[in-house]
Motif scaffolding. Structure first.
Motif, mmCIF file in Angstrom:
data_model
loop_
_atom_site.group_PDB
_atom_site.id
_atom_site.type_symbol
_atom_site.label_atom_id
_atom_site.label_comp_id
_atom_site.label_asym_id
_atom_site.label_seq_id
_atom_site.Cartn_x
_atom_site.Cartn_y
_atom_site.Cartn_z
ATOM 1 N N THR A 178 34.663 45.097 49.177
ATOM 2 C CA THR A 178 34.343 45.900 47.896
ATOM 3 C C THR A 178 35.814 45.747 46.995
ATOM 4 N N ARG A 180 37.883 42.870 47.178
ATOM 5 C CA ARG A 180 37.858 41.497 46.494
ATOM 6 C C ARG A 180 36.718 41.125 45.990
ATOM 7 N N LYS A 181 37.200 40.295 44.863
ATOM 8 C CA LYS A 181 35.829 39.546 44.156
ATOM 9 C C LYS A 181 35.364 38.701 45.010
ATOM 10 N N ASP A 185 33.184 34.365 41.872
ATOM 11 C CA ASP A 185 33.891 34.615 40.894
ATOM 12 C C ASP A 185 35.293 33.900 40.701
ATOM 13 N N THR A 186 35.604 33.304 41.681
ATOM 14 C CA THR A 186 37.150 32.594 41.810
ATOM 15 C C THR A 186 37.190 31.306 41.990
ATOM 16 N N LYS A 198 27.718 39.957 34.823
ATOM 17 C CA LYS A 198 26.679 40.689 35.456
ATOM 18 C C LYS A 198 26.106 41.794 34.429
#
Length: 199
Positions: A178, A180-181, A185-186, A198
Motif C-alpha cells: 500500500t 509503494r506505487k 506507475d514508475t 485512475k
C-alpha cells in the motif's frame, strides 16, 4: 540421467533464485526508524556498516564520500542543533568531497549526490541485516553541521544516517503493498509514457 552441464545449470538457477529472494527480503525489511533505544551500536557491527559503504560503487570510482562517525554525547548534541536524532546513539554525517566531483559535460550535472545515495543505501541495508535500524535525513541545516564539526568549504554535508536499535521494532513487510506505487506507475518499456489516470 542428467548430464554434468545440465546439472550445473540447474544448481546455478536454484542458487540464483535463492540470492534474489534473500535480497528482496532484506530490501523489504529495511524501513525508516524514528525512535531508537539508548543501546550503543557495537564496534564490529559499525565497522561492517562502514565497510558496506566503502565497497559501494561510485561514478568513475571517484569515491567522493567523507563520513564523520558521531557517537559521543557531545557530538550527538551538536547534530541535534541541525536536526533531531530520535534518541539515536550513533549518527553518520555523510559528506561529499567536491574535489572528487564528476560533472556531466552536457548539462553540468554532478554525480556526487547520486554516489552519496548509493553509499548510504548500502549502509542502511547492511545495518538492517544485523538488526540495526536507520533513517536517512537530507532536510538538516548543513551550515550548522559545517560549523559544529569544522568541515572545510570543499566538503559538502549531504546526508545524515541515523543508526540504532529500534525502540518499537521494524515495520511490517506488507506495507509495500500500500505504501509503494505499483510498478506500472514508475516503469515504462522502450519509451516514456504517463501512467494512466485512475478514475
Amino acid at each position: 540421467m542428467i548430464n554434468k552441464d545440465r546439472k550445473q545449470t540447474v544448481i546455478t538457477e536454484q542458487y540464483s533464485r535463492i540470492l534474489v529472494m534473500d535480497f528482496l527480503e532484506l530490501a523489504k525489511q529495511r524501513c525508516s526508524i524514528r525512535s531508537f533505544r539508548e543501546i550503543p551500536v557495537e564496534k564490529e557491527k559499525l565497522e561492517r556498516i562502514l565497510e558496506a559503504g566503502r565497497v559501494a560503487p561510485s561514478a568513475c570510482n571517484k569515491q567522493p564520500q567523507r563520513i564523520i562517525v558521531v557517537q559521543h554525547p557531545d557530538g550527538i548534541k551538536k547534530v541535534q542543533k541541525a536536526y533531531k536524532t530520535f534518541g539515536s546513539p550513533c549518527v553518520l554525517i555523510i559528506c561529499r568531497d567536491e574535489r572528487e566531483a564528476l560533472v556531466r559535460e552536457f548539462d553540468n550535472k554532478c554525480s556526487g549526490d547520486l554516489d552519496i545515495g548509493i553509499v548510504t543505501d548500502h549502509m542502511m541495508l547492511a545495518a538492517r541485516e544485523m538488526g540495526i535500524g536507520s533513517v536517512m535525513v537530507g532536510l538538516f541545516d548543513p551550515g550548522i553541521i559545517r560549523r559544529e564539526f569544522n568541515i572545510p568549504e570543499y566538503i559538502q554535508p549531504t546526508a545524515l544516517l541515523i543508526l540504532g536499535y529500534p525502540k518499537n521494532g521494524f515495520s511490517n513487510l506488507d506495507r509495500h503493498l500500500t505504501e509503494r506505487k505499483p510498478i506500472t506507475d514508475t516503469v515504462m518499456m522502450e519509451k516514456y509514457s504517463e501512467p494512466m489516470q485512475k478514475l
